[in-house]
Design a protein around this motif. Structure first.
Motif, short mmCIF file in Angstrom:
data_model
loop_
_atom_site.label_atom_id
_atom_site.label_comp_id
_atom_site.label_asym_id
_atom_site.label_seq_id
_atom_site.Cartn_x
_atom_site.Cartn_y
_atom_site.Cartn_z
N ARG A 182 0.82 -1.21 0.00
CA ARG A 182 0.00 0.00 0.00
C ARG A 182 0.86 1.27 0.00
O ARG A 182 0.56 2.23 -0.70
CB ARG A 182 -0.93 -0.02 1.22
CG ARG A 182 -2.00 1.07 1.18
CD ARG A 182 -2.86 1.03 2.42
NE ARG A 182 -3.77 -0.11 2.42
CZ ARG A 182 -3.74 -1.07 3.32
NH1 ARG A 182 -2.84 -1.07 4.28
NH2 ARG A 182 -4.61 -2.06 3.27
N MET A 187 -9.25 3.92 -6.72
CA MET A 187 -9.49 3.60 -5.32
C MET A 187 -9.62 2.10 -5.09
O MET A 187 -9.27 1.59 -4.02
CB MET A 187 -10.76 4.30 -4.82
CG MET A 187 -10.62 5.81 -4.66
SD MET A 187 -9.25 6.25 -3.56
CE MET A 187 -9.76 5.43 -2.06
N SER A 188 -10.12 1.37 -6.10
CA SER A 188 -10.29 -0.08 -5.92
C SER A 188 -8.96 -0.77 -5.72
O SER A 188 -8.89 -1.84 -5.10
CB SER A 188 -11.01 -0.68 -7.13
OG SER A 188 -10.18 -0.68 -8.28
N THR A 243 -8.25 -0.50 -2.05
CA THR A 243 -9.24 -1.16 -1.18
C THR A 243 -9.42 -2.62 -1.59
O THR A 243 -8.84 -3.52 -0.98
CB THR A 243 -10.58 -0.41 -1.24
OG1 THR A 243 -11.00 -0.25 -2.61
CG2 THR A 243 -10.42 0.98 -0.62
N ASN A 244 -10.19 -2.87 -2.67
CA ASN A 244 -10.52 -4.25 -3.05
C ASN A 244 -9.28 -5.08 -3.34
O ASN A 244 -9.15 -6.21 -2.85
CB ASN A 244 -11.43 -4.24 -4.28
CG ASN A 244 -12.77 -3.58 -4.00
OD1 ASN A 244 -13.13 -3.38 -2.85
ND2 ASN A 244 -13.49 -3.22 -5.03
N ASP A 276 -7.16 -5.70 -0.30
CA ASP A 276 -7.87 -6.59 0.62
C ASP A 276 -7.79 -8.05 0.18
O ASP A 276 -7.70 -8.96 1.01
CB ASP A 276 -9.34 -6.17 0.73
CG ASP A 276 -9.52 -4.93 1.58
OD1 ASP A 276 -8.57 -4.56 2.30
OD2 ASP A 276 -10.60 -4.31 1.51
N GLU A 326 -20.93 4.27 -5.43
CA GLU A 326 -19.99 5.33 -5.07
C GLU A 326 -20.33 6.64 -5.78
O GLU A 326 -20.31 7.72 -5.18
CB GLU A 326 -18.56 4.91 -5.44
CG GLU A 326 -17.50 5.94 -5.07
CD GLU A 326 -16.11 5.52 -5.50
OE1 GLU A 326 -15.17 6.32 -5.32
OE2 GLU A 326 -15.97 4.42 -6.03
#
Length: 601
Positions: free
Chosen positions: A101, A125-126, A129-130, A133, A208
């Protein structure tokens, strides 16, 4: 939106992911050792059933008790090892994710502005995040589980042949049947799982957009239409999810059912072998336990391998993004201070650095530029902004006004010609130093989560509280800030949604003022401010602009009357230039704009 399936280059992706894991090699090695101990403990613990049962059958009570104690110690070692590796794995996984990250964020900040203009906010942004993760989930849940499942699957098969090769032939047949069904089910569900992740990304992206645009939605009464769109997208997700799960959910029950049939057949065959005296009772007891749990590691390994593929797909998206070329900077000239005055420090190959005072003289020399090679925005543009002069640009949308300011900052590279700053080609100036010498106030202000004081100090992190207040006064923001409940310590969230557009604009101007740059760029900086607020800041803006080179882009012609020179642009070319009075006397395009309306579309 994120699409998860099998990575295009699995080997390359895993190699790079392992390089991140290699930074914490000791932790992962320790996890591997503890996982191996836990897996082997389960195998040898079950194998100990054989001597215990045989000892009991032969009436050797002490020998049986010793075997039970040994079995308990083995299982205890396995439990402690499992407890240890889960805790270590939690730490190791999060350290890897933190590194990925961090590197992703660092690389993102080094990318040219073009990337952000062409990449959707949700897609970017994915990755944070996704995609991150999925890597975290795989490391936390799959890494250790796959090692243990592999050890148990192979170890179980080996011990089955050790105990009875005859019964193991039966087990092998059922093992093959299990693997064939797993392969069949996995191939069918794979494409639907990929579609499921794709539809999930589409749905998340839609939600979103709707959350961030709720004000527009409510203004245009678009709630019903949005609900219909959401229901359709949700239905698409439901359909592919049902198909994916319909195949995936049959995998475990089918494998378990085959294992039950296998267990029943092996029990009957084993009993017959014991009856004939070709197999002892202890071996059969131990064998049956192994057969009973034989399907479990196969299921675990298959399921976890699917999760690893999903994680690898997410990792590939991250790594491909990180492979995009960062913003190029071959600049050698840096911004410094000599005797307290800002200056350009230009290293010379012959030895002593050349010192050039910062005046803020900006020149365009026959510049051609286009965002796309086949479509030029600026064509053979030449202009000069002298120190302390206010240069204003007017023209219709798409004429190239904002493009000029983007080129001064080197957000984009020109295709032909040159731009100089105090006589130095901007390509020779380090980008950080070039941008440090420029102050920009944009039409679309962006405030960060934090206090008002912190948002103003964003322009100069070393500024004192007194300098923050002074900058606010210069921008005429001090009075409204003092009326807020916590004054300068008032928290700003959601891009300053609790403030008016004019107040946000004043804070953006104060943020630029505190940077104290020699060149100012006001890109329609007062277009969102009412006439009364505009008059309030005129005095402060005049003080801010004094002695500085200023570029102004404005929709309202009334805001640029006092510019030293007004440049009228049309399709990337200068068609008129001069002062306000001079242009009115020419009665050309500017005159028509001024007489017809005070705003440009």
């Amino acid at each position: 939106m994120a699409k998860y399936g099998r990575p295009q280059d699995l080997k390359k992706t895993l190699k790079r992911l392992f390089s991140y894991m290699g930074r914490h090699a000791f932790l992962f090695l320790l996890v591997g050792v503890l996982v191996s101990i836990a897996g082997l403990a389960n195998l040898f613990g079950v194998f100990m059933i054989r001597p215990v049962v045989n000892a009991v059958g032969q009436g050797h009570v002490r020998q049986a008790m010793t075997g039970i104690v040994v079995m308990a110690v083995i299982f205890l070692a396995g439990v402690l090892s499992a407890l240890g590796y889960t805790q270590i794995m939690a730490s190791a996984a999060q350290q890897v994710v933190k590194d990925i990250r961090r590197d992703l964020f660092v690389h993102m900040q080094d990318l040219p502005l073009r990337v952000f203009d062409t990449t959707s906010h949700g897609d970017l942004m994915s990755r944070f995040t996704n995609d991150v993760d999925t890597i975290s989930d795989a490391l936390n849940n799959s890494f250790a589980m796959m090692i243990q499942a592999f050890i148990q699957a192979v170890g179980t098969l080996v011990l089955l042949f050790v105990l009875s090769w005859k019964l193991s032939l039966i087990v092998s047949v059922f093992y093959v049947l299990m693997m064939l069904y797993i392969r069949f089910s996995g191939s069918r569900s794979k494409k639907y799982f990929s579609a499921q992740q794709r539809e999930l990304g589409v749905l998340n992206g839609f939600v979103e957009e709707m959350v961030s645009g709720q004000k527009v939605v409510k203004v245009f009464n678009h709630e019903t239409a949005n609900l219909d769109t959401f229901i359709n997208k949700s239905a698409n997700l439901q359909q592919v999810s049902e198909k994916a799960q319909s195949f995936a959910q049959t995998m475990v029950p089918m494998v378990v059912s085959l294992s039950y049939v296998n267990y029943a057949i092996v029990t009957l065959a084993g009993g017959w072998l014991v009856w004939n005296g070709t197999m002892d009772l202890g071996s059969l007891a131990s064998y049956l336990v192994f057969v009973r749990q034989a399907a479990m590691p196969i299921n675990q390994f298959t399921q976890q391998s699917n999760l690893v593929l999903v994680a690898a797909s997410g990792a590939e998206r991250i790594f491909l993004f990180m492979e995009q070329k960062p913003e190029e900077d071959q600049g050698v000239v840096r911004l410094g201070h000599v005797d307290g005055m800002p200056c350009w420090i230009h290293p010379r190959p012959e030895g002593e650095d050349e010192i050039v005072p910062v005046k803020g003289v900006v020149e365009f020399h026959h510049v051609d530029f286009g965002y796309h090679a086949k479509h030029l925005i600026l064509k053979d543009l030449s202009l000069r902004a002298d120190q302390g002069k206010k240069l204003a640009f007017v023209g219709a949308t798409g004429a190239g006004k904002t493009t000029i300011t983007n080129l001064i900052n080197r957000f984009y590279e020109i295709r032909k010609g040159s731009i100089t700053f105090d006589g130095i080609d901007v390509r020779l100036i380090k980008k950080d130093d070039l941008r440090r010498s420029l102050g920009i106030v944009l039409q679309d202000t962006h405030l960060f989560t934090g206090t008002i004081r912190e948002n103003i100090r964003f322009g100069n992190l070393d500024a004192t509280d007194e300098q923050v207040v002074q900058a606010a006064k210069l921008a005429s923001a001090h009075s409204f800030i003092e009326r807020l409940p916590q004054g300068y310590d008032t928290m700003i969230t959601n891009d300053g949604a609790s403030l008016s557009q004019g107040q946000r604009q004043l804070l953006a101007i104060a943020r630029t003022a505190i940077a104290d740059p020699p060149v100012l760029i006001l890109d329609e900086a007062t277009s969102s401010i009412d006439t009364r607020t505009e008059k309030l800041i005129e005095k402060g803006m005049d003080a801010l602009m004094e002695g500085r080179t200023v570029f102004v882009i404005a929709h309202r012609l009334s805001t640029i009357r006092n510019a030293d020179e007004i440049i009228v642009l049309d399709h990337g070319m200068i068609v008129e230039e001069g002062s306000h009075d001079e242009l009115l006397e020419k009665q050309g395009i500017y005159y028509q704009l001024y007489e017809g309306m005070f705003e440009l579309s």
